[in-house]
Design a protein around this motif. Sequence first.
Motif, PDB file in Angstrom:
ATOM      1  N   ALA A  53       0.836  -1.210   0.000  1.00  0.00           N
ATOM      2  CA  ALA A  53       0.000   0.000   0.000  1.00  0.00           C
ATOM      3  C   ALA A  53       0.869   1.259   0.000  1.00  0.00           C
ATOM      4  CB  ALA A  53      -0.925  -0.002   1.217  1.00  0.00           C
ATOM      5  N   ARG A  67      -3.091   5.330  -8.599  1.00  0.00           N
ATOM      6  CA  ARG A  67      -2.716   4.155  -7.819  1.00  0.00           C
ATOM      7  C   ARG A  67      -3.287   2.877  -8.430  1.00  0.00           C
ATOM      8  NH1 ARG A  67      -3.006   4.864  -1.513  1.00  0.00           N
ATOM      9  NH2 ARG A  67      -2.441   2.685  -1.892  1.00  0.00           N
ATOM     10  N   TYR A  69      -3.635  -0.006  -6.395  1.00  0.00           N
ATOM     11  CA  TYR A  69      -4.337  -0.741  -5.337  1.00  0.00           C
ATOM     12  C   TYR A  69      -4.781   0.162  -4.185  1.00  0.00           C
ATOM     13  CZ  TYR A  69      -1.501  -4.156  -7.876  1.00  0.00           C
ATOM     14  OH  TYR A  69      -0.891  -4.886  -8.849  1.00  0.00           O
ATOM     15  N   PRO A  70      -5.581   1.202  -4.489  1.00  0.00           N
ATOM     16  CA  PRO A  70      -5.964   2.143  -3.413  1.00  0.00           C
ATOM     17  C   PRO A  70      -6.793   1.494  -2.309  1.00  0.00           C
ATOM     18  CG  PRO A  70      -7.256   2.529  -5.398  1.00  0.00           C
ATOM     19  CD  PRO A  70      -6.185   1.554  -5.778  1.00  0.00           C
ATOM     20  N   GLN A  71      -7.434   0.370  -2.631  1.00  0.00           N
ATOM     21  CA  GLN A  71      -8.276  -0.305  -1.639  1.00  0.00           C
ATOM     22  C   GLN A  71      -7.471  -0.885  -0.480  1.00  0.00           C
ATOM     23  OE1 GLN A  71      -7.355  -1.498  -4.573  1.00  0.00           O
ATOM     24  NE2 GLN A  71      -6.973  -3.713  -4.452  1.00  0.00           N
ATOM     25  N   LEU A  72      -6.156  -0.972  -0.629  1.00  0.00           N
ATOM     26  CA  LEU A  72      -5.326  -1.548   0.431  1.00  0.00           C
ATOM     27  C   LEU A  72      -5.215  -0.647   1.659  1.00  0.00           C
ATOM     28  CD1 LEU A  72      -2.325  -3.082  -1.584  1.00  0.00           C
ATOM     29  CD2 LEU A  72      -4.336  -4.266  -0.659  1.00  0.00           C
ATOM     30  N   ASP A  73      -5.339   0.674   1.455  1.00  0.00           N
ATOM     31  CA  ASP A  73      -5.098   1.614   2.562  1.00  0.00           C
ATOM     32  C   ASP A  73      -5.980   1.358   3.772  1.00  0.00           C
ATOM     33  OD1 ASP A  73      -3.486   2.650   0.650  1.00  0.00           O
ATOM     34  OD2 ASP A  73      -4.101   4.742   0.946  1.00  0.00           O
ATOM     35  N   GLU A  74      -7.268   1.098   3.504  1.00  0.00           N
ATOM     36  CA  GLU A  74      -8.210   0.935   4.608  1.00  0.00           C
ATOM     37  C   GLU A  74      -7.781  -0.226   5.522  1.00  0.00           C
ATOM     38  OE1 GLU A  74     -10.333   3.007   5.447  1.00  0.00           O
ATOM     39  OE2 GLU A  74     -11.402   1.896   7.002  1.00  0.00           O
ATOM     40  N   THR A  85     -10.902  -6.198   9.890  1.00  0.00           N
ATOM     41  CA  THR A  85     -11.107  -5.892   8.480  1.00  0.00           C
ATOM     42  C   THR A  85     -10.655  -7.110   7.666  1.00  0.00           C
ATOM     43  OG1 THR A  85      -8.980  -4.781   8.623  1.00  0.00           O
ATOM     44  CG2 THR A  85     -10.928  -3.377   8.533  1.00  0.00           C
ATOM     45  N   ASN A  88      -6.451  -9.645   2.416  1.00  0.00           N
ATOM     46  CA  ASN A  88      -6.289 -10.327   1.132  1.00  0.00           C
ATOM     47  C   ASN A  88      -5.468 -11.598   1.303  1.00  0.00           C
ATOM     48  OD1 ASN A  88      -6.229  -7.145   0.696  1.00  0.00           O
ATOM     49  ND2 ASN A  88      -7.271  -8.127  -1.012  1.00  0.00           N
TER      50      ASN A  88
END
Lengths: 159, 159
Positions: A53, A67, A69-74, A85, A88
């Motif tokens: 991330a 980006r 893989y912006p979904q990784l930040d959360e 949470t 992956n």
Amino acid sequence: MADQIMVKMVLDAWHAKIKEADDIFNKLTDEQLQMEVAPNRNRGIYLLGHLTAVHDGILPLLGFGDRLYPQLDEIYINNPDKAGTRGNSAKELRAWWKNINSTLANHFSQLSPGAWFEKHNAVAEEDFIKQPHRNKLNVIITRITHLASHNGQLIFLVK
Amino acid sequence: MADQIMVKMVLDAWHAKIKEADDIFNKLTDEQLQMEVAPNRNRGIYLLGHLTAVHDGILPLLGFGDRLYPQLDEIYINNPDKAGTRGNSAKELRAWWKNINSTLANHFSQLSPGAWFEKHNAVAEEDFIKQPHRNKLNVIITRITHLASHNGQLIFLVK
């Protein structure tokens, strides 16, 4: 000439730390990645997602585009490990880690030495005039120490 | 000007990591320093001696003069932790760690930007002509990542 030497120094250090991380991840099985690096500390797989991330965040910061893989930040930056949470799989994260670093390496190799000393996208024009060290190459220096720090932890998973 | 910016970037990173280490060591009691950073890994006190020895080694490498604590190498570099070699007290090591870093900071502040791009003392003249990145500033970059890596481990002792 001096610019070129400095860029080589920093990129050499970057690639050395990426190789160190790759060597560690390659030695670890998916099962070992599920272990905590030390009691009650982050699991290997969380650190793999975290590093992916953070490296993905370099793309817009240096003007290389959106980006991947912006979904990784959360999951891997805004929340701590084991926060409930949904994470992956090791397989996915290993592939993304490899892809973001090769994408970055490709962008890095195309940037001229002088361009490395231009401002990055998180600093305002007026601030950069007074603080010219807040350039693109400096972003890489801070990310190198970030990676070195986590490599020092991940090595504990190698038996 | 470019030299000056580059030197600032690297020295800022150096001082940031020294401060990070100091903050960790200041939080730890002498008893906590005796603990392993992770099961069967180095104790905090060994890493304190190790970092002090490595930083002490920068003095001759950059032409700043003789080492202050050459006796540390045998215990904290040439031998692993718990090798049966007689170690130093936390009080001694804390004082030496502080002293070597302030000694280095003093030397660093007196070096001109251009001098940072001269060769260090572990590279031959003829090699340096072909490999001008093997300069004094590059030594600091490698020592920064070394320190960052151990900071990432020492933080595990902070409860």
